[in-house]
Design an enzyme around this catalytic site. Structure first.
Site, PDB file in Angstrom:
ATOM      1  N   GLU A  47       0.857  -1.192   0.000  1.00 38.60           N
ATOM      2  CA  GLU A  47       0.000   0.000   0.000  1.00 38.60           C
ATOM      3  C   GLU A  47       0.893   1.243   0.000  1.00 38.60           C
ATOM      4  OE1 GLU A  47      -3.302   1.055  -0.323  1.00 38.60           O
ATOM      5  OE2 GLU A  47      -2.231   2.962  -0.197  1.00 38.60           O
ATOM      6  N   THR A  74      -9.254   4.523  -0.657  1.00 42.24           N
ATOM      7  CA  THR A  74     -10.119   5.691  -0.836  1.00 42.24           C
ATOM      8  C   THR A  74     -11.271   5.637   0.159  1.00 42.24           C
ATOM      9  OG1 THR A  74      -9.625   5.610  -3.205  1.00 42.24           O
ATOM     10  CG2 THR A  74     -11.544   6.908  -2.533  1.00 42.24           C
ATOM     11  N   ALA A 129     -16.821  17.339  -8.940  1.00 40.95           N
ATOM     12  CA  ALA A 129     -17.262  15.961  -8.641  1.00 40.95           C
ATOM     13  C   ALA A 129     -17.950  15.419  -9.880  1.00 40.95           C
ATOM     14  CB  ALA A 129     -18.200  15.960  -7.438  1.00 40.95           C
ATOM     15  N   ALA A 138     -17.545   0.213  -2.917  1.00 41.72           N
ATOM     16  CA  ALA A 138     -16.659  -0.500  -1.996  1.00 41.72           C
ATOM     17  C   ALA A 138     -17.107  -1.945  -1.791  1.00 41.72           C
ATOM     18  CB  ALA A 138     -16.629   0.236  -0.660  1.00 41.72           C
ATOM     19  N   HIS A 160     -43.148  -4.259  13.883  1.00 42.88           N
ATOM     20  CA  HIS A 160     -43.875  -2.990  13.888  1.00 42.88           C
ATOM     21  C   HIS A 160     -43.427  -2.155  15.083  1.00 42.88           C
ATOM     22  CE1 HIS A 160     -47.155  -0.169  13.383  1.00 42.88           C
ATOM     23  NE2 HIS A 160     -47.445  -0.286  14.671  1.00 42.88           N
TER      24      HIS A 160
END
Ligand code: FAD
Ligand code: NAD
Length: 466
Positions: A37, A44, A271, A321, A445
């Protein structure tokens, strides 16, 4: 001096959700495993993606409730935001989880090498180390290098004196921006745009397509669009971004009629998507078959080179992911000799907007396009007691089933906290449930899950609460 060499049966490149899960599972199966790594374990998702974004969304929601004025008869005075503390709370969650990944790898006996890997060939990798390069030789090579943000060529990250940012910086603003312009009304733009709006920023979202979340079906997106309008997030749809203005302090945008608008901004979050990380680590040396910009894989995540495997965002859509993790687990099992294929009935997707959206399997339109005759039914949260008691009557659950045998082929939901319904959606699709199976399952419920049951009852023609 000869180069230090390490040999390992399986070498995993990338410690994100795909890579670290593959390494843990391989080690559980007795495979000698090394993981490289280059930045931080967790990839991320844990460091600058799923986890910190969900933490900021939660913090923003808490602040929005507190500053709402009279909310369910509760009003709070003297509310203050100490953003530094909020960020350190978020960073604490990230540290806890990434530390946990390190501990799990250690516990299972995975050798972790910190450093950036360069491929030499399909069995050899070099990793820069403080005391010189380390050569690693392996039998199996698993590529889990993930993805990176798409940059707009005319609006590079860092332009405008640091004004133009990616999601990584937008998860760590040290001050609430006064005017935040977000480019892209997809997952990241809407999740983070909503969070910063709730924390006090003026937010404008510029989207090239004629609607927000263009990948989702229009009905599902309506409650999110209504909520954005209520929150005061401005959305400019069908607008084209041109770049920074001459002074570098505003974004120039062209409206659908061709007119130019300037949007003053102290931060501009780009983005507009992510793409597989295929450069900067010698991938080209393997000359693998590609599928567009992604590494091409088969149903066992094999690449076109023997004993070289690829998983996760590096292999293209969907960039999620849980898909990376599931692929990683499977590859480890295939290498260990198990008969596995990656053929999930569905990969649920959740958009953590306000309200949240979940999709799993077919929509009515995609099912028809795939040649099924379907029946679908929706149950609105306005008729669900739990949703009302949560002050969240917006949204619905929709089920899609084959008309002939009632096999459920898809689910969609929009509403507060519906992300948690994804487990029930995924399970029913994987188990091959029919409308009757879910309709006859007692759902506790009062819970949002009753809307899941009621959608099936409604598809069968006898909903009880609508
Ligand atoms: P990554 O997580 O990208 O990990 C790859 C790792 O490989 C990185 O750590 C990188 O440093 C390392 N690496 C790459 N090349 C090398 C090399 N040569 N040498 C050494 N190391 C290398 N998905 C969801 O499912 N749910 C969400 O809510 C969600 N939210 C998100 C929010 C944001 C803001 C972002 C940006 C993404 C989000 N995602 C979400 C997407 C998710 O983060 C990715 O799908 C996931 O991280 C992919 O996992 P991966 O293992 O394939 O790659
Ligand atoms: P996205 O693909 O979700 O959205 C990008 C948006 O930008 C689209 O609506 C697109 O039409 C728009 N766009 C593209 N170019 C544009 C331009 N020049 N001007 C204006 N709009 C433009 O991408 P993202 O939000 O960057 O997210 C990247 C990936 O990360 C996603 O594909 C997703 O898989 C993953 N992610 C997932 C989650 C989650 O699961 N909740 C959250 C965040 C990110």
């Amino acid at each position: 001096m000869t180069m230090a060499t390490l040999t390992t049966h399986l070498l995993v490149i990338g410690g994100g959700p795909g890579g670290y899960v593959a390494a843990i599972r391989a080690a559980q199966l007795g495979i000698q495993t090394t993981l490289v790594e280059g930045v931080a374990l967790g990839g991320t998702c844990l460091n600058v993606g799923c986890i910190p974004s969900k933490a900021m969304i939660h913090a923003a929601q808490a602040y929005a409730h507190a500053t709402h004025g009279d909310y369910m008869g509760i009003s709070v005075s003297g509310v203050q935001l100490d953003l530094a503390k909020t960020l350190s709370w978020k960073n604490g969650i990230v540290a806890k989880l990434t530390g946990g990944v390190g501990a799990l790898l250690k516990k299972h006996g995975v050798k972790v090498v910190n450093g950036w890997a360069q491929l030499i060939d399909g069995k050899t990798v070099e990793v820069a180390q403080p005391d010189g390069p380390l050569k690693i030789q392996c039998q199996h090579l698993l590529l889990a290098n993930g993805s990176q943000e798409v940059e707009l060529p005319f609006l590079p990250f860092g332009a405008g004196g640091g004004r133009v940012v990616s999601s990584t910086e937008a998860l760590a603003f040290t001050e609430v921006p006064k005017q935040l312009v977000v480019i892209g009304a997809g997952y990241i733009g809407l999740e983070l745009g909503t969070a910063w709006r709730k924390l006090g920023a003026e937010v404008t979202v510029v989207e090239a397509q004629p609607r927000i979340l263009p990948a989702y079906d229009a009905e599902l997106v309506k409650p999110v669009a209504a909520s954005l309008a209520k929150l005061g997030v401005h959305t400019l749809l069908g607008h084209r971004v041109e770049g920074l203005n001459a002074a570098g302090d505003a974004l120039t945008v062209r409206d659908p009629q061709g007119g130019l608008i300037e949007l003053p901004a102290d931060k501009i979050l780009v983005a507009v998507g992510r793409r597989p990380r295929t450069q900067g680590w010698g991938l080209e040396r393997l000359m693998l078959d590609m599928a567009g910009g992604a590494v091409k894989i088969d149903a066992q995540c094999r690449t076109s080179m023997r004993d070289v495997w690829a998983i996760g965002d590096l292999t293209g859509e969907p960039l999620l992911a849980h898909r990376a993790m599931a692929q990683g687990e499977m590859v480890a099992e295939v290498i260990a000799g198990q008969k596995r294929r990656f053929e999930p009935a569905s990969i649920p997707a959740v958009c953590f907007t306000d309200p949240e959206i979940v999709v799993a399997g077919h929509t009515p339109a995609s099912a028809e396009a795939a040649g099924f005759k379907v029946k679908s039914a929706m149950f609105p949260f306005a008729a669900n007691g739990r949703a009302l008691s949560l002050e969240a009557p917006e949204g619905f659950v929709r089920v899609v089933a084959r008309a002939d045998n009632h096999l459920i082929v898809g689910w969609q939901a929009v509403g507060a906290a519906v992300s948690e319904l994804s487990a029930s959606f995924g399970l029913s699709l994987e188990m091959g449930a029919r409308l009757e199976d879910v309709a006859h399952t007692i759902h506790a419920h009062p819970t949002l899950g009753e809307a899941v049951q009621e959608a099936c009852l409604r598809a069968l023609g006898h909903a009880l609460h609508i």
